[in-house]
Scaffold this motif. Sequence first.
Motif, PDB file in Angstrom:
ATOM      1  N   ILE A  62      13.130   5.193  13.874  1.00 15.12           N
ATOM      2  CA  ILE A  62      13.476   5.722  12.560  1.00 15.12           C
ATOM      3  C   ILE A  62      14.956   6.065  12.491  1.00 15.12           C
ATOM      4  O   ILE A  62      15.535   6.627  13.428  1.00 15.12           O
ATOM      5  CB  ILE A  62      12.598   6.957  12.225  1.00 15.12           C
ATOM      6  N   SER A  63      15.563   5.699  11.382  1.00 18.96           N
ATOM      7  CA  SER A  63      16.981   5.981  11.182  1.00 18.96           C
ATOM      8  C   SER A  63      17.169   7.434  10.752  1.00 18.96           C
ATOM      9  O   SER A  63      16.230   8.118  10.330  1.00 18.96           O
ATOM     10  CB  SER A  63      17.564   5.036  10.129  1.00 18.96           C
ATOM     11  N   ALA A 114      14.692   9.846   8.535  1.00 18.39           N
ATOM     12  CA  ALA A 114      14.249  11.075   9.192  1.00 18.39           C
ATOM     13  C   ALA A 114      14.542  12.290   8.318  1.00 18.39           C
ATOM     14  O   ALA A 114      13.722  13.212   8.199  1.00 18.39           O
ATOM     15  CB  ALA A 114      14.935  11.206  10.554  1.00 18.39           C
ATOM     16  N   THR A 115      15.699  12.281   7.676  1.00 15.05           N
ATOM     17  CA  THR A 115      16.049  13.396   6.789  1.00 15.05           C
ATOM     18  C   THR A 115      15.150  13.426   5.558  1.00 15.05           C
ATOM     19  O   THR A 115      14.664  14.491   5.143  1.00 15.05           O
ATOM     20  CB  THR A 115      17.524  13.273   6.361  1.00 15.05           C
ATOM     21  N   CYS A 133       0.848  -1.188   0.000  1.00 15.83           N
ATOM     22  CA  CYS A 133       0.000   0.000   0.000  1.00 15.83           C
ATOM     23  C   CYS A 133       0.881   1.234   0.000  1.00 15.83           C
ATOM     24  O   CYS A 133       2.095   1.161   0.245  1.00 15.83           O
ATOM     25  CB  CYS A 133      -0.948   0.010   1.206  1.00 15.83           C
ATOM     26  N   SER A 134       0.282   2.374  -0.266  1.00 14.39           N
ATOM     27  CA  SER A 134       1.017   3.630  -0.354  1.00 14.39           C
ATOM     28  C   SER A 134       0.574   4.569   0.765  1.00 14.39           C
ATOM     29  O   SER A 134      -0.621   4.734   1.006  1.00 14.39           O
ATOM     30  CB  SER A 134       0.793   4.288  -1.727  1.00 14.39           C
ATOM     31  N   MET A 135       1.530   5.173   1.431  1.00 11.39           N
ATOM     32  CA  MET A 135       1.262   6.118   2.510  1.00 11.39           C
ATOM     33  C   MET A 135       2.207   7.304   2.380  1.00 11.39           C
ATOM     34  O   MET A 135       3.314   7.182   1.839  1.00 11.39           O
ATOM     35  CB  MET A 135       1.461   5.453   3.891  1.00 11.39           C
ATOM     36  N   THR A 136       1.776   8.466   2.874  1.00  7.49           N
ATOM     37  CA  THR A 136       2.664   9.626   2.900  1.00  7.49           C
ATOM     38  C   THR A 136       3.674   9.470   4.026  1.00  7.49           C
ATOM     39  O   THR A 136       3.498   8.657   4.941  1.00  7.49           O
ATOM     40  CB  THR A 136       1.875  10.919   3.093  1.00  7.49           C
ATOM     41  N   SER A 137       4.722  10.246   3.973  1.00 11.51           N
ATOM     42  CA  SER A 137       5.757  10.163   5.000  1.00 11.51           C
ATOM     43  C   SER A 137       5.201  10.466   6.378  1.00 11.51           C
ATOM     44  O   SER A 137       5.530   9.790   7.363  1.00 11.51           O
ATOM     45  CB  SER A 137       6.892  11.141   4.665  1.00 11.51           C
ATOM     46  N   ASP A 138       4.335  11.474   6.466  1.00 12.67           N
ATOM     47  CA  ASP A 138       3.725  11.812   7.753  1.00 12.67           C
ATOM     48  C   ASP A 138       2.864  10.674   8.271  1.00 12.67           C
ATOM     49  O   ASP A 138       2.870  10.369   9.472  1.00 12.67           O
ATOM     50  CB  ASP A 138       2.884  13.089   7.622  1.00 12.67           C
ATOM     51  N   ASN A 149      10.551  16.053   2.605  1.00 16.53           N
ATOM     52  CA  ASN A 149       9.340  15.915   1.784  1.00 16.53           C
ATOM     53  C   ASN A 149       8.298  15.114   2.555  1.00 16.53           C
ATOM     54  O   ASN A 149       8.134  13.914   2.327  1.00 16.53           O
ATOM     55  CB  ASN A 149       9.687  15.223   0.464  1.00 16.53           C
ATOM     56  N   PRO A 150       7.560  15.781   3.467  1.00 14.95           N
ATOM     57  CA  PRO A 150       6.592  15.041   4.299  1.00 14.95           C
ATOM     58  C   PRO A 150       5.386  14.510   3.530  1.00 14.95           C
ATOM     59  O   PRO A 150       4.703  13.615   4.003  1.00 14.95           O
ATOM     60  CB  PRO A 150       6.173  16.074   5.342  1.00 14.95           C
TER      61      PRO A 150
END
Length: 466
Positions: free
Chosen positions: A173-174, A178-179, A157-162, A184-185
Amino acid sequence: MSKNILTMYRMAKQQRAVWDKRWDDCQRYTIPMRDDESASLFDATAADAVDMLAASLFSLMTPPESFWVSLTSADSEINVDFTRSENAIRNHLNQSNFYTEIHQCYLDLAILGTACLYMREAPIGAESAFQFQAIPMKNVYVNRDSVGDVSSVFYVCSMTSDDVVNTYSDWDISDNFATKFKENPDAHVSIVQSIVRNDSGYSYVAFIDSENDNFESCILSRGQFVKNPFLIFRWSAMSGEVYGRSPVMRALPDIKTANKVVELVLKNATIAVSGIWQADDDGVLNLSNVQLTPGAIIPKAVGSAGLTPLRAGADFDVSQLILEDLRARIRHALLADRLSIMSDKVMTATEIIARNTDMMRILGATYGRMLNEFIRPMIDRGMYILARRGLIDPVMLDRGVMTLRYVAPIARLASDEQANQVLSWVNTMDVLGVSGSVDKSATVKWLANALHIPNELIVVDENGIA
């Protein structure tokens, strides 16, 4: 274990790649996607037949008014409240979104040959203990073992970074991720939820599908399931095949041909309406200003022929004969012509028996496969969830404790036919005057069991059935 999961995921993607083109064609010529620019559907015969087939599967396999299970045990020492378990599983299914989601699965089953239903446990306090979700097969990758059972499932499935950070709040989270997420949230991330069978049940691992990062840093969450929450079931399958074959696949050559014939008929109709015209290139007639509309006056030079119609080479009347035959074959392959017969309201008892027999012959193999790949795993997982919540006694299906009998219209067709044969045999014994050789008490018990008569309706005395 992590490397094995990644290897199984890549193997599952490689195995499914050969099915993608076939699935695209099946969906394009039946229910094309809205954003599919290449989809040019001119004939709706297959789409109508698919809708009828999915509706027939719903009414024959899982109708809300008659979907219930019967639980029995051959061990007399086991003391389980069968009625409580039966009522609990039926009520929680009826109060869930099962009947909404299963219809979508039946569409996938009729078109693609394989469907996936995700069965999760609802939060405490919800109206039902179950929540269902029809998973698109294009987002699912499956591996099977040597005997054909599902060994691993991968849902992409696809999700946004946030959303990833909020959903998997326990993820360590590494710095690299994190960077990326901070820069690009709103970027979409491909998430893989994997279920892999092991000795104690099914291990769950959610990870980010990334080839450029260390796999351990991509793992979002881990867990364990006792029962597989992904229910993968097929219409039919060749030996050794991971995914199923659908009626649409069998009718796809006729569907494509019928679609092309209708396209050519429409093009020929356009020519018949507007025509093809010729004009002398005399430097006077401006073709850009010519409008072929009723009542239009088109100027021409003196002595010029002006516009003259060009006659088509041949008529296309034979197309109707071809199209009629193609549509009949499509409806037959998708069972539309035979399933529609069952909706007749006026039928004699003999006709009902004959058509029930024909229906079992048509859908018997599909029903048997769905019983093993869909119904039993779903009831087994539902029983486990209810038992874990303390709503029913702990039970195990098909392991010597409890046996499942699925009661739906298609399941009753075979029982009704057997019951009619037994009744015919009993009547024959009466006519021959040897009715004393018939054990009436045992016969009534057998008929009550075959016809799924509730036990409370049978009166039993010390001598047997009264």
